[in-house]
Write a protein that holds these residues in place. Structure first.
Motif, short mmCIF file in Angstrom:
data_model
loop_
_atom_site.label_atom_id
_atom_site.label_comp_id
_atom_site.label_asym_id
_atom_site.label_seq_id
_atom_site.Cartn_x
_atom_site.Cartn_y
_atom_site.Cartn_z
N THR A 158 0.83 -1.19 0.00
CA THR A 158 0.00 0.00 0.00
C THR A 158 0.87 1.25 0.00
O THR A 158 2.05 1.19 0.34
N TRP A 159 0.29 2.38 -0.38
CA TRP A 159 0.99 3.65 -0.30
C TRP A 159 -0.04 4.76 -0.20
O TRP A 159 -1.18 4.62 -0.61
N GLU A 160 0.36 5.86 0.38
CA GLU A 160 -0.54 6.96 0.66
C GLU A 160 -0.71 7.94 -0.49
O GLU A 160 -1.78 8.49 -0.67
N GLU A 161 0.36 8.18 -1.23
CA GLU A 161 0.26 9.22 -2.25
C GLU A 161 1.17 8.91 -3.43
O GLU A 161 2.09 8.13 -3.34
N TRP A 162 0.85 9.54 -4.55
CA TRP A 162 1.66 9.44 -5.74
C TRP A 162 2.77 10.47 -5.64
O TRP A 162 2.56 11.57 -5.17
N GLY A 163 3.94 10.14 -6.10
CA GLY A 163 5.07 11.05 -6.10
C GLY A 163 6.35 10.27 -5.91
O GLY A 163 6.33 9.07 -5.69
N HIS A 164 7.48 10.96 -5.94
CA HIS A 164 8.73 10.26 -5.69
C HIS A 164 9.63 11.10 -4.78
O HIS A 164 9.48 12.31 -4.66
N LYS A 165 10.53 10.41 -4.14
CA LYS A 165 11.35 10.97 -3.08
C LYS A 165 12.10 12.23 -3.50
O LYS A 165 12.10 13.23 -2.79
N SER A 166 12.74 12.21 -4.65
CA SER A 166 13.56 13.35 -5.06
C SER A 166 12.72 14.60 -5.33
O SER A 166 13.24 15.71 -5.36
N ALA A 167 11.41 14.44 -5.50
CA ALA A 167 10.52 15.59 -5.72
C ALA A 167 9.68 15.85 -4.47
O ALA A 167 8.61 16.44 -4.55
N ASN A 168 10.17 15.39 -3.31
CA ASN A 168 9.46 15.57 -2.04
C ASN A 168 8.02 15.07 -2.16
O ASN A 168 7.07 15.75 -1.78
N CYS A 169 7.87 13.88 -2.69
CA CYS A 169 6.58 13.22 -2.95
C CYS A 169 5.73 13.97 -3.96
O CYS A 169 4.51 13.85 -3.98
N GLY A 170 6.37 14.71 -4.86
CA GLY A 170 5.68 15.32 -5.98
C GLY A 170 5.96 14.51 -7.23
O GLY A 170 6.67 13.52 -7.20
#
Length: 154
Positions: free
Chosen positions: A46-58
């Motif tokens: 599971t995961w809470e949100e779409w995004g990636h680490k290098s974009a601060n979950c953006g």
């Protein structure tokens, strides 16, 4: 040709797991162990949100990933889920993300066939989701999705 073979193999594995899970749910009590009758085990991610680490979950990728054994994802406080298949002898497997046109980010990913970013290995006590730039796969689910590489640890 190799990508096509891997895609077909992964899709077949997903289908086998779904058939296996349906049979398991129909024929067994609710306190059954977490293994199926073959070498593929049931495991949820599971995961809470779409995004990636290098974009601060953006951006477009995976943020706040969690995983569990033998759990009901519907009872877990998470917006998104993936299905995981793996070989219990090697621990290597895949997580399948099926997109649905219910959120703007998913609609954009489907329309533009966006690649899916995992910036660095995501290490949890029971799984490692491998870093990579994963290509959109139109054969995943009804609208397309992604097949991510991972390792399951016990």
């Amino acid at each position: 040709m190799k990508k096509l073979f891997l895609s077909v193999t992964a899709t077949l594995c997903v289908c086998l797991c779904l058939v296996s899970c349906e049979k398991e749910n129909a024929d067994t009590p609710t306190n059954k162990t977490n293994t199926t009758t073959n070498k593929w085990w049931l495991f949820y991610a599971t995961w809470e949100e779409w995004g990636h680490k290098s974009a601060n979950c953006g951006g477009w990728g995976l943020c706040n990933f969690d995983s569990c054994w033998n759990c009901d994802v519907a009872d877990r406080p998470s917006k998104h889920k993936g299905k995981v298949l793996y070989d219990d002898q090697t621990g290597e497997g895949t997580m399948t993300i099926e997109l649905e046109p219910t959120e703007d980010q998913q609609i954009e990913a489907i329309n533009w066939k966006l690649p899916f970013a995992v910036d660095s290995d995501i290490i949890k006590p029971n799984a490692i989701l491998y870093k990579g730039m994963y290509e959109f796969n139109p054969s995943v689910g009804r609208y397309g999705g992604y097949i991510l590489r991972m390792k399951i640890t016990k």
